[in-house]
Motif scaffolding. Sequence first.
Motif, PDB file in Angstrom:
ATOM      1  N   ARG A 129       0.822  -1.205   0.000  1.00 12.78           N
ATOM      2  CA  ARG A 129       0.000   0.000   0.000  1.00 12.78           C
ATOM      3  C   ARG A 129       0.861   1.262   0.000  1.00 12.78           C
ATOM      4  O   ARG A 129       0.532   2.247  -0.680  1.00 12.78           O
ATOM      5  N   LEU A 130       1.959   1.228   0.753  1.00 13.17           N
ATOM      6  CA  LEU A 130       2.874   2.374   0.767  1.00 13.17           C
ATOM      7  C   LEU A 130       3.511   2.563  -0.608  1.00 13.17           C
ATOM      8  O   LEU A 130       3.586   3.683  -1.124  1.00 13.17           O
ATOM      9  N   ALA A 131       3.983   1.468  -1.200  1.00 16.48           N
ATOM     10  CA  ALA A 131       4.611   1.542  -2.521  1.00 16.48           C
ATOM     11  C   ALA A 131       3.618   2.040  -3.567  1.00 16.48           C
ATOM     12  O   ALA A 131       3.966   2.868  -4.421  1.00 16.48           O
ATOM     13  N   LEU A 132       2.368   1.567  -3.492  1.00 19.06           N
ATOM     14  CA  LEU A 132       1.343   2.006  -4.437  1.00 19.06           C
ATOM     15  C   LEU A 132       1.039   3.486  -4.263  1.00 19.06           C
ATOM     16  O   LEU A 132       0.883   4.223  -5.249  1.00 19.06           O
ATOM     17  N   PHE A 133       0.968   3.929  -3.021  1.00 11.24           N
ATOM     18  CA  PHE A 133       0.702   5.347  -2.718  1.00 11.24           C
ATOM     19  C   PHE A 133       1.822   6.213  -3.293  1.00 11.24           C
ATOM     20  O   PHE A 133       1.571   7.206  -3.998  1.00 11.24           O
ATOM     21  N   MET A 134       3.064   5.838  -3.017  1.00 10.93           N
ATOM     22  CA  MET A 134       4.207   6.627  -3.466  1.00 10.93           C
ATOM     23  C   MET A 134       4.373   6.590  -4.981  1.00 10.93           C
ATOM     24  O   MET A 134       4.397   7.635  -5.639  1.00 10.93           O
ATOM     25  N   PHE A 135       4.490   5.395  -5.526  1.00 11.76           N
ATOM     26  CA  PHE A 135       4.761   5.272  -6.955  1.00 11.76           C
ATOM     27  C   PHE A 135       3.560   5.702  -7.795  1.00 11.76           C
ATOM     28  O   PHE A 135       3.713   6.305  -8.858  1.00 11.76           O
ATOM     29  N   GLY A 136       2.359   5.383  -7.312  1.00 15.17           N
ATOM     30  CA  GLY A 136       1.167   5.827  -8.015  1.00 15.17           C
ATOM     31  C   GLY A 136       1.064   7.341  -8.002  1.00 15.17           C
ATOM     32  O   GLY A 136       0.751   7.973  -9.019  1.00 15.17           O
ATOM     33  N   GLY A 137       1.362   7.946  -6.840  1.00 13.96           N
ATOM     34  CA  GLY A 137       1.317   9.394  -6.721  1.00 13.96           C
ATOM     35  C   GLY A 137       2.334  10.078  -7.615  1.00 13.96           C
ATOM     36  O   GLY A 137       2.027  11.065  -8.292  1.00 13.96           O
ATOM     37  N   MET A 138       3.556   9.559  -7.634  1.00 16.97           N
ATOM     38  CA  MET A 138       4.598  10.175  -8.451  1.00 16.97           C
ATOM     39  C   MET A 138       4.305  10.012  -9.946  1.00 16.97           C
ATOM     40  O   MET A 138       4.572  10.918 -10.741  1.00 16.97           O
ATOM     41  N   THR A 139       3.733   8.869 -10.320  1.00 11.54           N
ATOM     42  CA  THR A 139       3.370   8.654 -11.722  1.00 11.54           C
ATOM     43  C   THR A 139       2.293   9.639 -12.153  1.00 11.54           C
ATOM     44  O   THR A 139       2.364  10.231 -13.237  1.00 11.54           O
ATOM     45  N   LEU A 140       1.299   9.839 -11.292  1.00 12.56           N
ATOM     46  CA  LEU A 140       0.251  10.821 -11.580  1.00 12.56           C
ATOM     47  C   LEU A 140       0.837  12.225 -11.682  1.00 12.56           C
ATOM     48  O   LEU A 140       0.415  13.029 -12.524  1.00 12.56           O
ATOM     49  N   CYS A 141       1.799  12.515 -10.827  1.00 10.31           N
ATOM     50  CA  CYS A 141       2.464  13.827 -10.880  1.00 10.31           C
ATOM     51  C   CYS A 141       3.143  14.039 -12.219  1.00 10.31           C
ATOM     52  O   CYS A 141       3.066  15.131 -12.806  1.00 10.31           O
ATOM     53  N   TYR A 142       3.807  13.011 -12.733  1.00 12.14           N
ATOM     54  CA  TYR A 142       4.495  13.143 -14.014  1.00 12.14           C
ATOM     55  C   TYR A 142       3.508  13.435 -15.141  1.00 12.14           C
ATOM     56  O   TYR A 142       3.796  14.217 -16.056  1.00 12.14           O
ATOM     57  N   ILE A 143       2.339  12.795 -15.079  1.00  6.71           N
ATOM     58  CA  ILE A 143       1.307  13.050 -16.089  1.00  6.71           C
ATOM     59  C   ILE A 143       0.856  14.503 -16.007  1.00  6.71           C
ATOM     60  O   ILE A 143       0.690  15.182 -17.027  1.00  6.71           O
ATOM     61  N   ILE A 144       0.681  14.994 -14.773  1.00  3.42           N
ATOM     62  CA  ILE A 144       0.301  16.397 -14.570  1.00  3.42           C
ATOM     63  C   ILE A 144       1.392  17.326 -15.084  1.00  3.42           C
ATOM     64  O   ILE A 144       1.110  18.344 -15.728  1.00  3.42           O
ATOM     65  N   PHE A 145       2.652  16.993 -14.818  1.00  2.55           N
ATOM     66  CA  PHE A 145       3.764  17.842 -15.262  1.00  2.55           C
ATOM     67  C   PHE A 145       3.802  17.951 -16.790  1.00  2.55           C
ATOM     68  O   PHE A 145       4.147  18.997 -17.340  1.00  2.55           O
ATOM     69  N   ILE A 146       3.461  16.858 -17.463  1.00  2.59           N
ATOM     70  CA  ILE A 146       3.461  16.859 -18.929  1.00  2.59           C
ATOM     71  C   ILE A 146       2.302  17.698 -19.469  1.00  2.59           C
ATOM     72  O   ILE A 146       2.471  18.490 -20.405  1.00  2.59           O
ATOM     73  N   LEU A 147       1.129  17.527 -18.864  1.00  2.09           N
ATOM     74  CA  LEU A 147      -0.061  18.246 -19.326  1.00  2.09           C
ATOM     75  C   LEU A 147      -0.109  19.687 -18.824  1.00  2.09           C
ATOM     76  O   LEU A 147      -0.717  20.550 -19.459  1.00  2.09           O
ATOM     77  N   PHE A 148       0.518  19.915 -17.670  1.00  3.19           N
ATOM     78  CA  PHE A 148       0.461  21.218 -17.010  1.00  3.19           C
ATOM     79  C   PHE A 148       1.866  21.597 -16.559  1.00  3.19           C
ATOM     80  O   PHE A 148       2.173  21.649 -15.376  1.00  3.19           O
ATOM     81  N   PRO A 149       2.777  21.854 -17.520  1.00  2.00           N
ATOM     82  CA  PRO A 149       4.181  22.151 -17.162  1.00  2.00           C
ATOM     83  C   PRO A 149       4.270  23.401 -16.295  1.00  2.00           C
ATOM     84  O   PRO A 149       3.874  24.485 -16.715  1.00  2.00           O
ATOM     85  N   ASN A 150       4.754  23.219 -15.093  1.00  2.00           N
ATOM     86  CA  ASN A 150       4.761  24.334 -14.154  1.00  2.00           C
ATOM     87  C   ASN A 150       6.104  24.482 -13.456  1.00  2.00           C
ATOM     88  O   ASN A 150       6.984  23.621 -13.562  1.00  2.00           O
ATOM     89  N   GLY A 151       6.237  25.552 -12.713  1.00  2.00           N
ATOM     90  CA  GLY A 151       7.466  25.814 -11.965  1.00  2.00           C
ATOM     91  C   GLY A 151       7.227  26.911 -10.959  1.00  2.00           C
ATOM     92  O   GLY A 151       6.092  27.318 -10.715  1.00  2.00           O
ATOM     93  N   GLN A 152       8.308  27.413 -10.377  1.00  2.00           N
ATOM     94  CA  GLN A 152       8.192  28.492  -9.399  1.00  2.00           C
ATOM     95  C   GLN A 152       9.429  29.391  -9.450  1.00  2.00           C
ATOM     96  O   GLN A 152      10.500  28.954  -9.833  1.00  2.00           O
ATOM     97  N   ASN A 153       9.228  30.650  -9.065  1.00  2.00           N
ATOM     98  CA  ASN A 153      10.317  31.638  -9.060  1.00  2.00           C
ATOM     99  C   ASN A 153      10.531  32.193  -7.658  1.00  2.00           C
ATOM    100  O   ASN A 153      10.634  33.405  -7.467  1.00  2.00           O
ATOM    101  N   LEU A 154      10.614  31.316  -6.694  1.00  2.00           N
ATOM    102  CA  LEU A 154      10.681  31.745  -5.302  1.00  2.00           C
ATOM    103  C   LEU A 154      12.080  31.649  -4.696  1.00  2.00           C
ATOM    104  O   LEU A 154      12.304  32.140  -3.591  1.00  2.00           O
ATOM    105  N   ARG A 155      12.992  31.037  -5.395  1.00  2.00           N
ATOM    106  CA  ARG A 155      14.321  30.826  -4.821  1.00  2.00           C
ATOM    107  C   ARG A 155      15.056  32.148  -4.598  1.00  2.00           C
ATOM    108  O   ARG A 155      15.139  32.983  -5.504  1.00  2.00           O
TER     109      ARG A 155
END
Length: 221
Positions: free
Chosen positions: A82-108
């Motif tokens: 369940r932990l592995a599914l939560f982590m890897f599933g979450g990160m995979t979904l994030c990558y899909i979001i990053f591709i469809l919604f390329p984002n960043g930040q200028n706070l540094r």
Amino acid sequence: MKKLKEFLTANRHFFILLYYFVILFGYQLLNKYTVPKYYMYHPIDRYIPFVPIMVVPYVFWYILITASLIYLGFTCKKDFYRLALFMFGGMTLCYIIFILFPNGQNLRPVITETNIFTTIITFIYTLDNPTNSAPSMHVIDTMAVYIALRKNEKLSKIKILQTTSAIVTILIIMSTVMIKQHSILDVMYGLLMSLVLYIMIYRIPYHKFKFAAKKEAQQQV
């Protein structure tokens, strides 16, 4: 060789961690080629101070993730999966979001101090471009561990561990905005995705669907 074979057979569920190399490859690819179209910012961000010492809980995240996977892998396969599914599933979904919604930040900020904490932060900035920040995978994986430790039958009974886990979780999440790796929006989106993943992995009674399907099949016979 026989003992090694027996060990690998008994712990073959650890092979799911090989998916991390897919995650790592995807991260390197997106980190290199993503050109942000959307920048994450909320007025609250300007009031969040830059606190170099908060890089400690930020980096401790790596130890927490590794230790939790190893412990659960050897003590409770169900919680490990369940932990592995939560982590890897979450990160995979994030990558899909990053591709469809390329984002960043200028706070540094421009770092002018020189100490062990700013040195580590500068190193992190060098390795990690300020892109693909929303939702925050740091937040998602932290919540994955926190929930996994709370749901584990044995660990849930150890109050001091649960209290420590909650404090560490809060500090890690705070660190993402206090070393200016993320906007508060990234954290909010990370928490929202964590809630969705929690419901999907821990709250939906999939066993009832299996039972219903089995019962229906028996009735048809």
